[in-house]
Design an enzyme around this catalytic site. Structure first.
Site, mmCIF file in Angstrom:
data_model
loop_
_atom_site.group_PDB
_atom_site.id
_atom_site.type_symbol
_atom_site.label_atom_id
_atom_site.label_comp_id
_atom_site.label_asym_id
_atom_site.label_seq_id
_atom_site.Cartn_x
_atom_site.Cartn_y
_atom_site.Cartn_z
ATOM 1 N N CYS A 115 18.690 19.478 41.230
ATOM 2 C CA CYS A 115 18.723 18.166 40.612
ATOM 3 C C CYS A 115 17.375 17.500 40.854
ATOM 4 O O CYS A 115 16.567 17.971 41.640
ATOM 5 C CB CYS A 115 19.847 17.306 41.179
ATOM 6 N N LYS A 123 14.486 12.910 44.651
ATOM 7 C CA LYS A 123 13.260 12.430 45.264
ATOM 8 C C LYS A 123 13.339 12.638 46.769
ATOM 9 O O LYS A 123 14.364 13.027 47.312
ATOM 10 C CB LYS A 123 13.089 10.946 44.963
ATOM 11 N N ALA A 145 10.509 -1.417 46.723
ATOM 12 C CA ALA A 145 11.028 -0.147 46.218
ATOM 13 C C ALA A 145 11.566 -0.294 44.802
ATOM 14 O O ALA A 145 12.601 0.291 44.455
ATOM 15 C CB ALA A 145 12.102 0.409 47.154
ATOM 16 N N ASP A 148 11.329 -0.055 40.460
ATOM 17 C CA ASP A 148 11.233 1.135 39.620
ATOM 18 C C ASP A 148 9.839 1.396 39.078
ATOM 19 O O ASP A 148 9.523 2.535 38.721
ATOM 20 C CB ASP A 148 12.218 1.010 38.448
ATOM 21 N N ASP A 180 7.094 9.939 36.662
ATOM 22 C CA ASP A 180 8.190 10.724 37.207
ATOM 23 C C ASP A 180 8.089 12.148 36.651
ATOM 24 O O ASP A 180 7.740 12.336 35.485
ATOM 25 C CB ASP A 180 9.545 10.120 36.839
ATOM 26 N N GLY A 239 -2.754 14.255 28.871
ATOM 27 C CA GLY A 239 -2.045 14.655 30.080
ATOM 28 C C GLY A 239 -2.906 15.502 30.990
ATOM 29 O O GLY A 239 -4.127 15.609 30.815
ATOM 30 N N HIS A 240 -2.246 16.142 31.957
ATOM 31 C CA HIS A 240 -2.952 16.981 32.920
ATOM 32 C C HIS A 240 -2.033 18.111 33.340
ATOM 33 O O HIS A 240 -0.814 17.941 33.434
ATOM 34 C CB HIS A 240 -3.360 16.158 34.149
#
Length: 349
Positions: free
Chosen positions: A13, A16, A47, A49, A66, A137-138
């Site tokens: 899943c 984090k 903390a 989002d 994310d 992007g990277h």
């Protein structure tokens, strides 16, 4: 057929680091005091989002990122899920996505690049459906594939939703059913029924845009918001309660759960991240005799879950109605906020 989840070394899943792990890391790092810039409307101190920075009186930007390892085997669906999950942080702040950058880790000697192309196509489709664009992007070579987005959005500085402004008396409304971590774990173990996987993919690829619109339509009646992802329902609720200096009572019977998930929990489909979530929140929870499987469900590590909205009690019915009219996957009153030790929770059910 290549099983992408076999290349995921985690628990199956999008988990984090646990809140306890993050607290430990931050304790080891020097110089991370909250910035003093008054235009940084939301930073890392509560903390929340995403970060929110005010550019002018009528415009602020929302910045977030994310990414995670495969949780399903279809590369296109993985791309869609990861992109939906990354965009969710912008919606949780009341914002609109504007621009995204792909973040890719790929085993160049282990997986064909045509699979990566499908991942990127899935992500691009979701970003486009959100009214945003992918601007680049990277990528890096990595033994374990990972995909996600860095996202920039916009928001009215006067309409920012945060996790720190919940009030005593508010009720909490959840906009998607939970159980996604359980299903993802079953997928990794090749134990998930096909129909249940399809339903999980539908939930994880549903944008939280309509939920955001319903919240904003309530004006000042919606006081706080967060999205429910890797820390599970109670983990993210605890962050909101700590940031707001309040406590809550959760009605486990009212929490929407995907059909078939409870049977999978009974078969042991519980991710390591969920177990860590449970251990962490249990320090703050009076379980009140709730069955262990039901406790794990409330701590289940979600991927691309719904929004959790703190709303004034006299506007709760209107919010539920607005969510239902916009086709939200759930519109359930699941908890009530009250005075108490910040972050403490009591579960009834």
């Amino acid at each position: 057929m290549t099983r992408l989840t076999e290349y995921s070394h985690g628990a199956g899943c999008a988990c984090k680091l646990s809140p306890a792990d993050l607290r430990t890391v931050l304790g080891l790092v020097r110089g991370l005091d909250a910035p003093a810039d008054p235009d940084l409307l939301v930073g890392f101190d509560t903390a929340d989002d995403a970060a929110v920075y005010r550019l002018r009186d009528d415009l602020a930007i929302v910045v977030t990122t994310d990414f995670f390892t495969p949780i399903v085997d279809d590369p296109y669906d993985w791309g869609r899920i990861a992109a939906t999950n990354a965009l969710s942080d912008v919606y949780a702040m009341g914002g609109a996505p504007l621009l995204a950058l792909n973040l890719v880790a790929w085993p160049r000697e282990g997986l064909p690049f045509d699979l990566l192309a499908r991942v990127l196509e899935g992500g691009h489709e979701v970003v486009r459906s959100a009214g945003a664009m992918v601007g680049g992007g990277h990528s890096i070579d990595d033994a374990e594939p990972k995909f996600g987005l860095a996202v920039v959005g916009t928001v009215d500085p006067e309409r920012v939703l945060t996790n720190r402004t919940a009030r005593t008396g508010d009720v909490l409304v959840l906009t998607k059913p939970i159980g996604l971590g359980v299903i993802s774990t079953a997928v990794k173990r090749d134990e998930a029924p096909g129909a249940l996987v399809d339903e999980a993919i539908r939930v994880m690829t549903t944008l939280n845009a309509d939920a955001r619109d319903a919240a904003l339509a309530m004006g000042d009646a919606v006081h706080a918001a967060t999205d429910v992802t890797g820390f599970g329902l109670l983990g993210h609720l605890r962050e909101m309660l700590v940031a707001s200096g309040v406590a809550a009572t959760v009605d486990a019977r009212s929490v929407p759960v995907i059909d078939g998930v409870r049977e999978l929990i009974q078969c042991g489909m519980v991710a390591g991240g969920t177990q860590r979530n449970h251990a962490f929140v249990s320090e703050s929870v009076d379980w009140n005799g709730l069955e262990p499987d039901e406790q794990l469900l409330l701590a289940d590590a979600q991927t691309s879950g719904g929004l959790l909205l703190a709303v004034a009690p006299d506007a709760a019915d209107d919010l539920v109605r607005a969510l239902t009219e916009r086709g939200a996957l759930a519109a359930a009153v699941v908890a009530e906020i009250h005075a108490g030790s910040p972050g403490s929770m009591r579960v009834i059910g």
